[in-house]
Design a protein around this motif. Structure first.
Motif, PDB file in Angstrom:
ATOM      1  N   LEU A 113      19.625  54.093  57.800  1.00 32.55           N
ATOM      2  CA  LEU A 113      18.477  54.560  58.566  1.00 32.55           C
ATOM      3  C   LEU A 113      18.713  55.957  59.121  1.00 32.55           C
ATOM      4  O   LEU A 113      17.823  56.814  59.100  1.00 32.55           O
ATOM      5  CB  LEU A 113      18.174  53.588  59.707  1.00 32.55           C
ATOM      6  CG  LEU A 113      17.474  52.285  59.334  1.00 32.55           C
ATOM      7  CD1 LEU A 113      17.458  51.339  60.526  1.00 32.55           C
ATOM      8  CD2 LEU A 113      16.056  52.550  58.852  1.00 32.55           C
ATOM      9  N   GLU A 114      19.914  56.172  59.629  1.00 29.61           N
ATOM     10  CA  GLU A 114      20.243  57.486  60.190  1.00 29.61           C
ATOM     11  C   GLU A 114      20.120  58.569  59.116  1.00 29.61           C
ATOM     12  O   GLU A 114      19.541  59.639  59.344  1.00 29.61           O
ATOM     13  CB  GLU A 114      21.662  57.464  60.759  1.00 29.61           C
ATOM     14  CG  GLU A 114      22.074  58.766  61.416  1.00 29.61           C
ATOM     15  CD  GLU A 114      23.407  58.641  62.144  1.00 29.61           C
ATOM     16  OE1 GLU A 114      24.252  59.529  61.951  1.00 29.61           O
ATOM     17  OE2 GLU A 114      23.588  57.655  62.885  1.00 29.61           O
ATOM     18  N   ARG A 115      20.641  58.288  57.936  1.00 26.24           N
ATOM     19  CA  ARG A 115      20.554  59.249  56.838  1.00 26.24           C
ATOM     20  C   ARG A 115      19.096  59.494  56.461  1.00 26.24           C
ATOM     21  O   ARG A 115      18.677  60.628  56.215  1.00 26.24           O
ATOM     22  CB  ARG A 115      21.334  58.729  55.625  1.00 26.24           C
ATOM     23  CG  ARG A 115      21.347  59.710  54.456  1.00 26.24           C
ATOM     24  CD  ARG A 115      22.240  59.252  53.334  1.00 26.24           C
ATOM     25  NE  ARG A 115      21.779  58.011  52.733  1.00 26.24           N
ATOM     26  CZ  ARG A 115      22.068  57.638  51.484  1.00 26.24           C
ATOM     27  NH1 ARG A 115      22.811  58.421  50.717  1.00 26.24           N
ATOM     28  NH2 ARG A 115      21.637  56.493  51.007  1.00 26.24           N
ATOM     29  N   ALA A 116      18.301  58.420  56.422  1.00 23.56           N
ATOM     30  CA  ALA A 116      16.893  58.559  56.054  1.00 23.56           C
ATOM     31  C   ALA A 116      16.137  59.424  57.060  1.00 23.56           C
ATOM     32  O   ALA A 116      15.311  60.264  56.678  1.00 23.56           O
ATOM     33  CB  ALA A 116      16.239  57.183  55.950  1.00 23.56           C
ATOM     34  N   VAL A 117      16.414  59.228  58.355  1.00 21.58           N
ATOM     35  CA  VAL A 117      15.751  60.026  59.390  1.00 21.58           C
ATOM     36  C   VAL A 117      16.065  61.509  59.201  1.00 21.58           C
ATOM     37  O   VAL A 117      15.179  62.370  59.262  1.00 21.58           O
ATOM     38  CB  VAL A 117      16.184  59.540  60.791  1.00 21.58           C
ATOM     39  CG1 VAL A 117      15.822  60.574  61.856  1.00 21.58           C
ATOM     40  CG2 VAL A 117      15.525  58.210  61.117  1.00 21.58           C
ATOM     41  N   LEU A 118      17.323  61.829  58.941  1.00 24.26           N
ATOM     42  CA  LEU A 118      17.720  63.221  58.735  1.00 24.26           C
ATOM     43  C   LEU A 118      17.072  63.796  57.474  1.00 24.26           C
ATOM     44  O   LEU A 118      16.631  64.953  57.453  1.00 24.26           O
ATOM     45  CB  LEU A 118      19.239  63.331  58.646  1.00 24.26           C
ATOM     46  CG  LEU A 118      20.001  63.044  59.948  1.00 24.26           C
ATOM     47  CD1 LEU A 118      21.503  63.004  59.692  1.00 24.26           C
ATOM     48  CD2 LEU A 118      19.672  64.094  60.999  1.00 24.26           C
ATOM     49  N   GLU A 119      17.004  62.986  56.423  1.00 22.82           N
ATOM     50  CA  GLU A 119      16.414  63.455  55.170  1.00 22.82           C
ATOM     51  C   GLU A 119      14.908  63.663  55.300  1.00 22.82           C
ATOM     52  O   GLU A 119      14.350  64.584  54.686  1.00 22.82           O
ATOM     53  CB  GLU A 119      16.727  62.476  54.039  1.00 22.82           C
ATOM     54  CG  GLU A 119      18.191  62.494  53.625  1.00 22.82           C
ATOM     55  CD  GLU A 119      18.523  61.471  52.561  1.00 22.82           C
ATOM     56  OE1 GLU A 119      19.591  61.596  51.946  1.00 22.82           O
ATOM     57  OE2 GLU A 119      17.702  60.554  52.340  1.00 22.82           O
ATOM     58  N   LEU A 120      14.241  62.827  56.095  1.00 23.24           N
ATOM     59  CA  LEU A 120      12.811  63.011  56.308  1.00 23.24           C
ATOM     60  C   LEU A 120      12.534  64.303  57.062  1.00 23.24           C
ATOM     61  O   LEU A 120      11.599  65.041  56.739  1.00 23.24           O
ATOM     62  CB  LEU A 120      12.226  61.817  57.074  1.00 23.24           C
ATOM     63  CG  LEU A 120      12.112  60.507  56.305  1.00 23.24           C
ATOM     64  CD1 LEU A 120      11.547  59.412  57.201  1.00 23.24           C
ATOM     65  CD2 LEU A 120      11.241  60.670  55.071  1.00 23.24           C
ATOM     66  N   ALA A 121      13.345  64.553  58.081  1.00 24.23           N
ATOM     67  CA  ALA A 121      13.181  65.797  58.830  1.00 24.23           C
ATOM     68  C   ALA A 121      13.403  67.002  57.920  1.00 24.23           C
ATOM     69  O   ALA A 121      12.699  68.008  58.005  1.00 24.23           O
ATOM     70  CB  ALA A 121      14.146  65.824  60.010  1.00 24.23           C
ATOM     71  N   ALA A 122      14.385  66.908  57.026  1.00 21.49           N
ATOM     72  CA  ALA A 122      14.670  67.996  56.085  1.00 21.49           C
ATOM     73  C   ALA A 122      13.524  68.158  55.085  1.00 21.49           C
ATOM     74  O   ALA A 122      13.148  69.284  54.719  1.00 21.49           O
ATOM     75  CB  ALA A 122      15.982  67.737  55.363  1.00 21.49           C
ATOM     76  N   ALA A 123      12.957  67.026  54.629  1.00 21.41           N
ATOM     77  CA  ALA A 123      11.856  67.087  53.671  1.00 21.41           C
ATOM     78  C   ALA A 123      10.645  67.769  54.261  1.00 21.41           C
ATOM     79  O   ALA A 123       9.895  68.464  53.564  1.00 21.41           O
ATOM     80  CB  ALA A 123      11.493  65.669  53.209  1.00 21.41           C
ATOM     81  N   ARG A 124      10.434  67.601  55.551  1.00 20.89           N
ATOM     82  CA  ARG A 124       9.308  68.252  56.218  1.00 20.89           C
ATOM     83  C   ARG A 124       9.426  69.776  56.158  1.00 20.89           C
ATOM     84  O   ARG A 124       8.420  70.494  56.144  1.00 20.89           O
ATOM     85  CB  ARG A 124       9.210  67.793  57.669  1.00 20.89           C
ATOM     86  CG  ARG A 124       7.970  68.303  58.403  1.00 20.89           C
ATOM     87  CD  ARG A 124       7.960  67.790  59.817  1.00 20.89           C
ATOM     88  NE  ARG A 124       6.727  68.188  60.500  1.00 20.89           N
ATOM     89  CZ  ARG A 124       6.558  69.363  61.119  1.00 20.89           C
ATOM     90  NH1 ARG A 124       7.548  70.260  61.104  1.00 20.89           N
ATOM     91  NH2 ARG A 124       5.427  69.639  61.715  1.00 20.89           N
ATOM     92  N   ASP A 125      10.660  70.251  56.128  1.00 20.57           N
ATOM     93  CA  ASP A 125      10.875  71.704  56.084  1.00 20.57           C
ATOM     94  C   ASP A 125      10.838  72.253  54.667  1.00 20.57           C
ATOM     95  O   ASP A 125      10.997  73.458  54.460  1.00 20.57           O
ATOM     96  CB  ASP A 125      12.243  72.036  56.709  1.00 20.57           C
ATOM     97  CG  ASP A 125      12.293  71.668  58.193  1.00 20.57           C
ATOM     98  OD1 ASP A 125      11.223  71.636  58.811  1.00 20.57           O
ATOM     99  OD2 ASP A 125      13.402  71.407  58.693  1.00 20.57           O
ATOM    100  N   LYS A 126      10.675  71.377  53.676  1.00 18.64           N
ATOM    101  CA  LYS A 126      10.723  71.808  52.276  1.00 18.64           C
ATOM    102  C   LYS A 126       9.499  72.643  51.934  1.00 18.64           C
ATOM    103  O   LYS A 126       8.373  72.255  52.227  1.00 18.64           O
ATOM    104  CB  LYS A 126      10.803  70.580  51.357  1.00 18.64           C
ATOM    105  CG  LYS A 126      11.199  70.919  49.912  1.00 18.64           C
ATOM    106  CD  LYS A 126      11.340  69.633  49.122  1.00 18.64           C
ATOM    107  CE  LYS A 126      11.877  69.895  47.723  1.00 18.64           C
ATOM    108  NZ  LYS A 126      13.267  70.333  47.737  1.00 18.64           N
ATOM    109  N   ARG A 127       9.726  73.763  51.319  1.00 19.06           N
ATOM    110  CA  ARG A 127       8.619  74.668  50.963  1.00 19.06           C
ATOM    111  C   ARG A 127       8.611  74.910  49.459  1.00 19.06           C
ATOM    112  O   ARG A 127       9.590  74.726  48.783  1.00 19.06           O
ATOM    113  CB  ARG A 127       8.771  76.012  51.694  1.00 19.06           C
ATOM    114  CG  ARG A 127       8.565  75.876  53.213  1.00 19.06           C
ATOM    115  CD  ARG A 127       7.109  75.547  53.510  1.00 19.06           C
ATOM    116  NE  ARG A 127       6.877  75.398  54.950  1.00 19.06           N
ATOM    117  CZ  ARG A 127       6.865  74.231  55.582  1.00 19.06           C
ATOM    118  NH1 ARG A 127       7.104  73.119  54.910  1.00 19.06           N
ATOM    119  NH2 ARG A 127       6.616  74.175  56.863  1.00 19.06           N
TER     120      ARG A 127
END
Length: 326
Positions: free
Chosen positions: A312-326
């Motif tokens: 879950l912790e990894r998923a939360v970090l990856e979701l936040a990173a995906a939001r910054d994807k351009r």
């Protein structure tokens, strides 16, 4: 859902699209089988991955007489050859084997569409799991959850609980059970308000909101606190998936009046309005990546990961990173 039988029916049909009810029906089949044979084991297999010979092997009598529950998932995708094999087996089921066929009720092929009726005719025990979409059905679900937990809830309490938790059945079920335990069995509006004032910042949905907003630190803090007080891993994973899917659907639908879009998207206007605000920070590439993340973590918290909290912790970090994807 229909009441479970006192003994395991050798042929069972779990019919409908409500995931939580389907999971409970399948789990109930295993629990019933284990009351008769504590060594009974469950095997799940996706229908698209199954062949008639493989089915025959799964349901063949065991030399050691161990009880088995065989679950055929995704039977709405069944083909004619496999459907014929299932129905042929239904005429002469093996001792000690419980065959559970999970079917949404739809299907593209003639074999898939006709399978539920054929199984009923063959004498299958049927558990109905219809999608819960109407407010009245959701209210009935809450009352039943409270009753099964040994409590009572008044109409104002039902309305307050749905208002506080939302429409997710897993969250409603978990909250109903906890409220009965916390309130001594009598649940009213004040009990709901008191309970959710103390937990407002630690629900799975709160974790998801912070994650899809890109608030890494706040999302991780909320997630860890939620786990500490006992929020189930699967509830957090489901909330993450719901948040991402909602943003993706609303984003794909384009800008518009939430009240007018509600019928088309099958969700309340307030949820569309919130997702419209959240979608401003997301690109299509980021959403595609996020969909893959929530699909993976859903499987991980249901048994694939050795440490679901870390997943879950990894998923939360990856979701936040995906939001910054351009």
């Amino acid at each position: 859902m229909t009441a479970p039988a006192t003994t395991s029916a050798p042929l069972q049909l779990v019919l409908g699209e409500e995931e939580l009810l389907v999971e409970r029906a399948v789990r109930g089949a295993l629990e019933q089988a284990r009351r008769e044979d504590p060594t009974a084991e469950m095997t799940k297999v996706r229908v698209p991955d199954l062949t008639p010979p493989a089915l025959a092997e799964l349901v063949s009598p065991s030399l050691f007489s161990e009880g088995r529950v065989i679950v055929l998932e995704g039977a709405q995708d069944i083909g004619q050859e496999l459907a014929d094999a299932v129905l042929a087996y239904a005429k002469m089921p093996a001792d000690g084997v419980v065959l559970v066929v999970v079917h949404t009720g739809g299907g593209r092929s003639k074999a898939a569409k006709s399978l539920p009726a054929a199984l009923r005719k063959a004498g299958a025990q049927v558990t109905e799991c219809p999608k819960i979409t109407r407010p009245a059905d959701r209210e009935s679900f809450v009352r039943n959850e409270v009753r099964q937990a040994g409590g009572k809830i008044d109409p104002a309490g039902v309305a307050a609980l749905i208002d506080a938790v939302g429409s997710d059945l897993r969250e409603l079920a978990a909250a109903a059970s906890q409220l009965v335990a916390d309130s001594g069995g009598r649940v009213d509006e004040e009990a709901v308000r008191r309970y959710h004032r103390g937990r407002a910042d630690v629900t799975g949905f709160a974790v998801a909101e912070k994650a899809v907003a890109g608030e890494r630190g706040a999302a991780l803090e909320a997630m860890r606190w939620a786990l500490q007080i006992g929020v189930a891993h699967v509830l957090i994973a489901d909330a993450l998936a719901d948040a991402v899917r909602t943003i993706a659907r609303v984003s794909a639908a384009g800008r518009g009046n939430p009240n007018q879009m509600a019928g088309e998207l099958g969700m309340p206007p307030w949820k569309i309005r919130k997702a419209q605000g959240q979608s401003r920070g997301w690109t299509q590439a980021g959403l595609a990546e996020a969909m893959a993340v929530v699909a993976r973590v859903n499987a991980e918290v249901k048994g694939q990961a050795a440490d679901p909290a870390y997943a879950l912790e990894r998923a939360v970090l990856e979701l936040a990173a995906a939001r910054d994807k351009r």
